[in-house]
Design a protein around this motif. Structure first.
Motif, PDB file in Angstrom:
ATOM      1  N   ARG A   3       0.816  -1.207   0.000  1.00 59.29           N
ATOM      2  CA  ARG A   3       0.000   0.000   0.000  1.00 59.29           C
ATOM      3  C   ARG A   3       0.854   1.265   0.000  1.00 59.29           C
ATOM      4  N   LYS A   4       1.959   1.262   0.734  1.00 56.22           N
ATOM      5  CA  LYS A   4       2.825   2.444   0.791  1.00 56.22           C
ATOM      6  C   LYS A   4       3.443   2.747  -0.567  1.00 56.22           C
ATOM      7  N   MET A   5       3.817   1.696  -1.291  1.00 60.54           N
ATOM      8  CA  MET A   5       4.393   1.913  -2.621  1.00 60.54           C
ATOM      9  C   MET A   5       3.347   2.481  -3.577  1.00 60.54           C
ATOM     10  N   ILE A   6       2.115   2.029  -3.469  1.00 58.64           N
ATOM     11  CA  ILE A   6       1.042   2.548  -4.318  1.00 58.64           C
ATOM     12  C   ILE A   6       0.784   4.011  -3.982  1.00 58.64           C
ATOM     13  N   GLN A   7       0.782   4.343  -2.700  1.00 56.62           N
ATOM     14  CA  GLN A   7       0.572   5.730  -2.298  1.00 56.62           C
ATOM     15  C   GLN A   7       1.700   6.622  -2.812  1.00 56.62           C
ATOM     16  N   MET A   8       2.948   6.137  -2.724  1.00 56.28           N
ATOM     17  CA  MET A   8       4.089   6.906  -3.215  1.00 56.28           C
ATOM     18  C   MET A   8       3.992   7.090  -4.728  1.00 56.28           C
ATOM     19  N   ARG A   9       3.638   6.020  -5.428  1.00 57.83           N
ATOM     20  CA  ARG A   9       3.484   6.101  -6.883  1.00 57.83           C
ATOM     21  C   ARG A   9       2.437   7.148  -7.252  1.00 57.83           C
ATOM     22  N   TYR A  11       3.331 -13.726   4.922  1.00 55.06           N
ATOM     23  CA  TYR A  11       3.487 -12.392   5.486  1.00 55.06           C
ATOM     24  C   TYR A  11       4.924 -12.212   5.938  1.00 55.06           C
ATOM     25  N   ASP A  12       5.335 -10.940   6.077  1.00 55.63           N
ATOM     26  CA  ASP A  12       6.711 -10.648   6.471  1.00 55.63           C
ATOM     27  C   ASP A  12       6.816 -10.521   7.987  1.00 55.63           C
ATOM     28  N   GLU A  13       8.001 -10.103   8.454  1.00 56.49           N
ATOM     29  CA  GLU A  13       8.240 -10.013   9.895  1.00 56.49           C
ATOM     30  C   GLU A  13       7.366  -8.971  10.575  1.00 56.49           C
ATOM     31  N   ASN A  14       6.823  -8.014   9.816  1.00 54.98           N
ATOM     32  CA  ASN A  14       5.925  -7.009  10.380  1.00 54.98           C
ATOM     33  C   ASN A  14       4.464  -7.408  10.238  1.00 54.98           C
ATOM     34  N   ARG A  15       4.249  -8.634   9.790  1.00 55.52           N
ATOM     35  CA  ARG A  15       2.920  -9.208   9.557  1.00 55.52           C
ATOM     36  C   ARG A  15       2.151  -8.484   8.457  1.00 55.52           C
ATOM     37  N   ASN A  16       2.875  -7.928   7.482  1.00 54.37           N
ATOM     38  CA  ASN A  16       2.257  -7.394   6.275  1.00 54.37           C
ATOM     39  C   ASN A  16       2.106  -8.544   5.283  1.00 54.37           C
ATOM     40  N   ALA A  61      -9.298 -16.184  -6.324  1.00 54.32           N
ATOM     41  CA  ALA A  61     -10.550 -16.643  -6.924  1.00 54.32           C
ATOM     42  C   ALA A  61     -11.754 -16.158  -6.112  1.00 54.32           C
ATOM     43  N   MET A  62     -11.564 -15.976  -4.805  1.00 52.79           N
ATOM     44  CA  MET A  62     -12.628 -15.471  -3.937  1.00 52.79           C
ATOM     45  C   MET A  62     -12.678 -13.943  -3.932  1.00 52.79           C
ATOM     46  N   ASN A  63     -11.845 -13.293  -4.760  1.00 50.27           N
ATOM     47  CA  ASN A  63     -11.736 -11.822  -4.816  1.00 50.27           C
ATOM     48  C   ASN A  63     -11.352 -11.229  -3.473  1.00 50.27           C
ATOM     49  N   ILE A  64     -10.439 -11.877  -2.792  1.00 49.38           N
ATOM     50  CA  ILE A  64      -9.899 -11.359  -1.537  1.00 49.38           C
ATOM     51  C   ILE A  64      -8.492 -10.868  -1.849  1.00 49.38           C
ATOM     52  N   ASN A  65      -8.369  -9.564  -2.024  1.00 49.39           N
ATOM     53  CA  ASN A  65      -7.091  -8.946  -2.382  1.00 49.39           C
ATOM     54  C   ASN A  65      -6.555  -8.206  -1.164  1.00 49.39           C
ATOM     55  N   VAL A  66      -5.701  -8.870  -0.417  1.00 57.20           N
ATOM     56  CA  VAL A  66      -5.208  -8.295   0.831  1.00 57.20           C
ATOM     57  C   VAL A  66      -3.698  -8.105   0.829  1.00 57.20           C
ATOM     58  N   VAL A  67      -3.050  -8.253  -0.307  1.00 60.83           N
ATOM     59  CA  VAL A  67      -1.603  -8.056  -0.375  1.00 60.83           C
ATOM     60  C   VAL A  67      -1.301  -6.603  -0.031  1.00 60.83           C
ATOM     61  N   GLY A  68      -0.351  -6.406   0.876  1.00 59.43           N
ATOM     62  CA  GLY A  68       0.010  -5.066   1.319  1.00 59.43           C
ATOM     63  C   GLY A  68      -0.710  -4.631   2.581  1.00 59.43           C
ATOM     64  N   VAL A  69      -1.669  -5.420   3.029  1.00 58.78           N
ATOM     65  CA  VAL A  69      -2.435  -5.104   4.234  1.00 58.78           C
ATOM     66  C   VAL A  69      -1.816  -5.866   5.399  1.00 58.78           C
ATOM     67  N   LYS A  70      -1.834  -5.263   6.573  1.00 60.86           N
ATOM     68  CA  LYS A  70      -1.369  -5.976   7.763  1.00 60.86           C
ATOM     69  C   LYS A  70      -2.364  -7.092   8.078  1.00 60.86           C
ATOM     70  N   LEU A  71      -1.825  -8.257   8.414  1.00 66.16           N
ATOM     71  CA  LEU A  71      -2.647  -9.431   8.678  1.00 66.16           C
ATOM     72  C   LEU A  71      -3.678  -9.150   9.763  1.00 66.16           C
ATOM     73  N   PRO A  81      -8.410  -8.994  12.717  1.00 68.02           N
ATOM     74  CA  PRO A  81      -7.838  -8.691  14.031  1.00 68.02           C
ATOM     75  C   PRO A  81      -7.894  -9.854  15.032  1.00 68.02           C
ATOM     76  N   HIS A  82      -8.888 -10.724  14.902  1.00 63.34           N
ATOM     77  CA  HIS A  82      -9.027 -11.811  15.871  1.00 63.34           C
ATOM     78  C   HIS A  82      -8.027 -12.947  15.637  1.00 63.34           C
ATOM     79  N   LEU A  83      -7.123 -12.783  14.685  1.00 56.74           N
ATOM     80  CA  LEU A  83      -6.082 -13.789  14.470  1.00 56.74           C
ATOM     81  C   LEU A  83      -4.902 -13.625  15.426  1.00 56.74           C
ATOM     82  N   ALA A  84      -4.931 -12.578  16.236  1.00 48.30           N
ATOM     83  CA  ALA A  84      -3.817 -12.326  17.156  1.00 48.30           C
ATOM     84  C   ALA A  84      -3.574 -13.518  18.080  1.00 48.30           C
TER      85      ALA A  84
END
Length: 149
Positions: A3-9, A89-94, A104-114, A119-122
């Motif tokens: 998301r940050k790269m898209i915002q910068m772009r 996800y990476d070390e920051n849980r992105n 296929a389920m139209n769930i596009n969450v790349v770039g979002v924090k897990l 939130p209940h996955l903590a």
């Protein structure tokens, strides 16, 4: 792409368009021939930069492996048939990658924090082995698999 790269772009694109608009606007107001030259130069330069940024964005968006590319087509079909979705996800849980089932389920969450997405996955990171969540009317069992170093 995160998301940050898209915002910068998007910010860079707005600045490039704004620069051209400002120079052409000044030329129209002041009618100084040198401003027309600067405006034309800015238009050409910014068009080239715009195209380069668009191409880099395209490459970054399409530079991910699917399950089929990483394993083979049979594995991809098995994951889809079995309803197995993978999220990396990476070390920051992105979230940096999702498998074909989520696409296929139209769930596009790349770039979002897990944990922003679910939130209940903590609790998965603390004690629990398995967590069941509802996404788009489907119950999904989640398991955290630790990466071996």
């Amino acid at each position: 792409m995160t998301r940050k790269m898209i915002q910068m772009r998007n910010l860079i694109m707005v600045v490039l368009i704004g620069e051209c608009g400002l120079l052409f606007g000044l030329y129209l107001l002041l009618n100084i021939p040198v401003l027309l030259t600067f405006s034309a130069y800015a238009l050409i330069k910014n068009s080239v930069i715009f195209l380069i940024i668009a191409y880099i964005s395209y490459i970054l968006e399409n530079n991910h492996l699917s399950v089929e590319e990483a394993l083979n087509k049979d594995a991809k079909n098995a994951f889809l048939f079995g309803g197995i979705a993978l999220i990396q996800y990476d070390e920051n849980r992105n979230i940096v990658w999702t498998s074909d089932l989520l696409k296929a389920m139209n769930i596009n969450v790349v770039g979002v924090k897990l944990l922003e997405w679910q939130p209940h996955l903590a609790s998965l990171f603390d004690d629990e082995d398995v967590k069941v969540i509802d996404i788009k009317g489907k119950n999904l069992r989640l398991i955290i698999v630790k990466k071996q170093s």
